[in-house]
Design a protein around this motif. Structure first.
Motif: not given
Length: 387
Positions: A220-236, A238-246
């Protein structure tokens, strides 16, 4: 004027007549969704039918035959099986608590030899059938505003608590939302709906702080701020957003998605397959998938409105609600609009349990269409119905 086969009761019972009443357009829409899923699984599997695309098509083919076969089953049989199916599903959930396998930190599976199953998947359909049966036999006042509403509420909350304890918050949420949807469709008083919504809003912070497991709270906390842990809890996310946006408008093409092909995108064949669709097929591909999902929901709800029986209407509407919630929750999760809860995209994602549950449910929906003129009794002995 000559009677048609659908107006003569004896004619309606013939299987060749029933097959003609199957909504083949609806079946085509489901097949197109599964076909797109197989295409993307072929791509993210390294442009190979193994290990996912072939099995996906095989499972869908078997489930498609099962769906058509179930659509021919008399609704009176469905009605009588509601409570037994719910009871068996509930006992299986209890068995998971006592004897279930622990995998990835969760106790969700039952294994018998080499066979393994996840009973919580069956409860998604069982709760719809049980509630449809209860409301079919209940009076209007009982369904609107009555102390008897404790019965359907208990039927919902017992499996919700068992599944949440496994822990499987995503499935528990699906069962809860599906059950509540059936209660609302059945005529629940708006005063109760408003009071429950207000109580739920107040309880959410306490639930997050005191009830959730640590990893669930982190999601839940990661959903609110995924950039706070880009290689850990926020990885899923962030990578999903990158894939969809690209993917842009038309996508990078099959086999050319960098996030999915280079394994940056986690769970690319299951929970995050929609991100792979958007990366390789672009906005057009993603829009097409959602348009097909929307069409499937519309066609299923239309079938619900055609039913002459209260059970048929509620069973079809509840099954459709489960399907729609799958789509909405997974879509929001992949887009970063909701926490990651492990809910796959139905018919698109790889996985046998969800596909089988969805297709059995749609077998019931198809059965409502085929037997839409059937009037079901509110209460009488099982065998007397067939005399």
């Amino acid at each position: 004027m000559a009677e048609s086969a659908m107006t003569r009761r004896g004619e309606r019972e013939r299987y060749d007549v029933k097959l003609l009443q199957v909504d083949w357009g609806f079946a085509l829409v489901l097949s197109l969704i599964a076909g797109i899923g197989a295409l993307v699984l072929y791509s993210v599997g390294g442009m190979s039918w193994e290990p996912w695309a072939y099995n996906h098509l095989l499972r869908f083919g078997l489930c498609f035959v099962l769906m058509i076969a179930l659509s021919l089953v008399d609704l009176r049989w469905w009605l009588q099986l509601c409570y037994p199916i719910y009871a068996v599903s509930l006992l299986l959930l209890v068995a998971v608590e006592l004897f279930g396998d622990v995998r990835m930190g969760a106790q969700r599976w039952l294994s018998i030899g080499s066979f393994s199953m996840q009973p919580s998947e069956f409860m998604k359909l069982a709760i719809v059938m049980a509630l449809a049966r209860w409301y079919h036999e209940a009076g209007v006042k009982d369904a609107t505003l009555s102390w008897k509403l404790i019965i359907p509420l208990s039927m919902i909350m017992v499996p919700v608590l068992l599944v949440a304890h496994q822990p499987d918050l995503g499935t528990a949420m699906l069962i809860l939302l599906t059950g509540v949807t059936v209660m609302i469709v059945a005529g629940l008083d708006w005063r109760i709906i408003g009071a429950a919504a207000a109580a739920g809003a107040v309880a959410i912070p306490f639930f997050v702080i005191f009830v959730m497991h640590d990893y669930q709270r982190d999601r839940v906390l990661t959903f609110l701020n995924p950039e706070a842990d880009p290689s850990g809890a926020g990885y899923h996310i962030l990578q999903s957003k990158i894939a969809m946006g690209s993917g842009g408008l038309l996508g990078k093409g099959l086999g050319l998605g960098s996030q999915s092909q280079l394994n940056f995108l986690p769970e690319k064949h299951t929970d995050f397959i929609l991100a792979a669709v958007c990366e390789e097929l672009g906005f057009v591909g993603g829009f097409t998938v959602f348009a097909l999902y929307g069409l499937a929901v519309y066609m299923a709800l239309r079938i619900a409105t055609l039913s002459h029986s209260h059970f048929g209407r509620l069973a079809a509407a509840g099954t459709t609600a489960t399907f729609a919630l799958y789509v909405l929750i997974n879509g929001a999760m992949v887009m970063g609009l909701a926490p990651v809860v492990g809910v796959p995209q139905p018919l698109l994602s790889y996985g046998g349990s969800v596909m089988m549950t969805v297709m059995i449910g749609f077998g019931l929906v198809m059965g409502v269409k085929v037997h839409r003129y059937q009037e079901l009794p509110r209460s009488q002995s099982f065998f007397a119905q067939f005399e």
